[in-house]
Design a protein around this motif. Sequence first.
Motif, PDB file in Angstrom:
ATOM      1  N   PRO A   2       0.845  -1.207   0.000  1.00 21.13           N
ATOM      2  CA  PRO A   2       0.000   0.000   0.000  1.00 21.13           C
ATOM      3  C   PRO A   2       0.880   1.256   0.000  1.00 21.13           C
ATOM      4  O   PRO A   2       1.290   1.761   1.037  1.00 21.13           O
ATOM      5  N   THR A   3       1.224   1.737  -1.197  1.00 23.09           N
ATOM      6  CA  THR A   3       2.109   2.886  -1.328  1.00 23.09           C
ATOM      7  C   THR A   3       1.708   3.726  -2.531  1.00 23.09           C
ATOM      8  O   THR A   3       1.052   3.229  -3.445  1.00 23.09           O
ATOM      9  N   ASN A   4       2.117   4.964  -2.534  1.00 21.06           N
ATOM     10  CA  ASN A   4       1.921   5.827  -3.698  1.00 21.06           C
ATOM     11  C   ASN A   4       3.122   5.748  -4.635  1.00 21.06           C
ATOM     12  O   ASN A   4       3.109   6.363  -5.693  1.00 21.06           O
ATOM     13  N   ASP A   5       4.164   5.035  -4.228  1.00 18.96           N
ATOM     14  CA  ASP A   5       5.335   4.864  -5.080  1.00 18.96           C
ATOM     15  C   ASP A   5       5.007   3.911  -6.228  1.00 18.96           C
ATOM     16  O   ASP A   5       4.055   3.136  -6.164  1.00 18.96           O
ATOM     17  N   ILE A   6       5.809   3.951  -7.263  1.00 18.86           N
ATOM     18  CA  ILE A   6       5.592   3.123  -8.449  1.00 18.86           C
ATOM     19  C   ILE A   6       5.749   1.642  -8.100  1.00 18.86           C
ATOM     20  O   ILE A   6       6.688   1.256  -7.402  1.00 18.86           O
ATOM     21  N   LEU A   7       4.817   0.817  -8.589  1.00 16.83           N
ATOM     22  CA  LEU A   7       4.900  -0.634  -8.420  1.00 16.83           C
ATOM     23  C   LEU A   7       5.027  -1.287  -9.786  1.00 16.83           C
ATOM     24  O   LEU A   7       4.437  -0.809 -10.742  1.00 16.83           O
ATOM     25  N   PRO A   8       5.751  -2.342  -9.912  1.00 16.06           N
ATOM     26  CA  PRO A   8       6.462  -3.011  -8.833  1.00 16.06           C
ATOM     27  C   PRO A   8       7.682  -2.208  -8.370  1.00 16.06           C
ATOM     28  O   PRO A   8       8.188  -1.357  -9.089  1.00 16.06           O
ATOM     29  N   HIS A   9       8.095  -2.490  -7.158  1.00  9.12           N
ATOM     30  CA  HIS A   9       9.306  -1.912  -6.562  1.00  9.12           C
ATOM     31  C   HIS A   9      10.491  -2.595  -7.242  1.00  9.12           C
ATOM     32  O   HIS A   9      10.779  -3.748  -6.997  1.00  9.12           O
ATOM     33  N   VAL A  10      11.149  -1.883  -8.144  1.00  4.51           N
ATOM     34  CA  VAL A  10      12.276  -2.440  -8.895  1.00  4.51           C
ATOM     35  C   VAL A  10      13.463  -1.507  -8.721  1.00  4.51           C
ATOM     36  O   VAL A  10      13.365  -0.310  -9.003  1.00  4.51           O
ATOM     37  N   GLY A  11      14.558  -2.059  -8.248  1.00  5.26           N
ATOM     38  CA  GLY A  11      15.775  -1.262  -8.131  1.00  5.26           C
ATOM     39  C   GLY A  11      16.446  -1.426  -6.792  1.00  5.26           C
ATOM     40  O   GLY A  11      16.140  -2.329  -6.014  1.00  5.26           O
ATOM     41  N   TRP A  12      17.361  -0.532  -6.542  1.00  5.89           N
ATOM     42  CA  TRP A  12      18.207  -0.598  -5.348  1.00  5.89           C
ATOM     43  C   TRP A  12      17.543   0.110  -4.185  1.00  5.89           C
ATOM     44  O   TRP A  12      16.976   1.188  -4.341  1.00  5.89           O
ATOM     45  N   ASN A  13      17.626  -0.522  -3.017  1.00  2.00           N
ATOM     46  CA  ASN A  13      17.097   0.075  -1.797  1.00  2.00           C
ATOM     47  C   ASN A  13      17.910  -0.459  -0.628  1.00  2.00           C
ATOM     48  O   ASN A  13      18.475  -1.548  -0.708  1.00  2.00           O
ATOM     49  N   SER A  14      17.938   0.302   0.444  1.00  2.00           N
ATOM     50  CA  SER A  14      18.809  -0.054   1.565  1.00  2.00           C
ATOM     51  C   SER A  14      18.095  -0.870   2.638  1.00  2.00           C
ATOM     52  O   SER A  14      16.867  -0.854   2.742  1.00  2.00           O
TER      53      SER A  14
END
Length: 104
Positions: A2-14
């Motif tokens: 449940p987010t306003n960020d772009i899905l799918p979550h693709v890429g680098w994250n910490s």
Amino acid sequence: IPTNDILPHVGWNSLEPKSKNKILKDISDNTDFYFTHSYYFKLTNSSNEVASTNYGIGFPSIINKENIYGVQFHPEKSQIAGEKLIENFLNLKRWKKKDLFLLF
């Protein structure tokens, strides 16, 4: 997720460590790993959370209970940090055939 960020979550994250665990030996706090997903694991027991990640909301990115580990990211695509995490898993002293490493 449940987010306003772009899905799918693709890429680098910490990762933000939540508890001390041998799986993170020699991996610095907030190291980036490669993610590709549009869901997350709802953890019922927070004592099993090793690390979390934020992508609009916080979610568990590494969990551990006894000899079972799960990760939300792709260690095999996470370059040196991913190799180190896999090495740490393989070097656990309690490693036996029944031990599991899950990607969820």
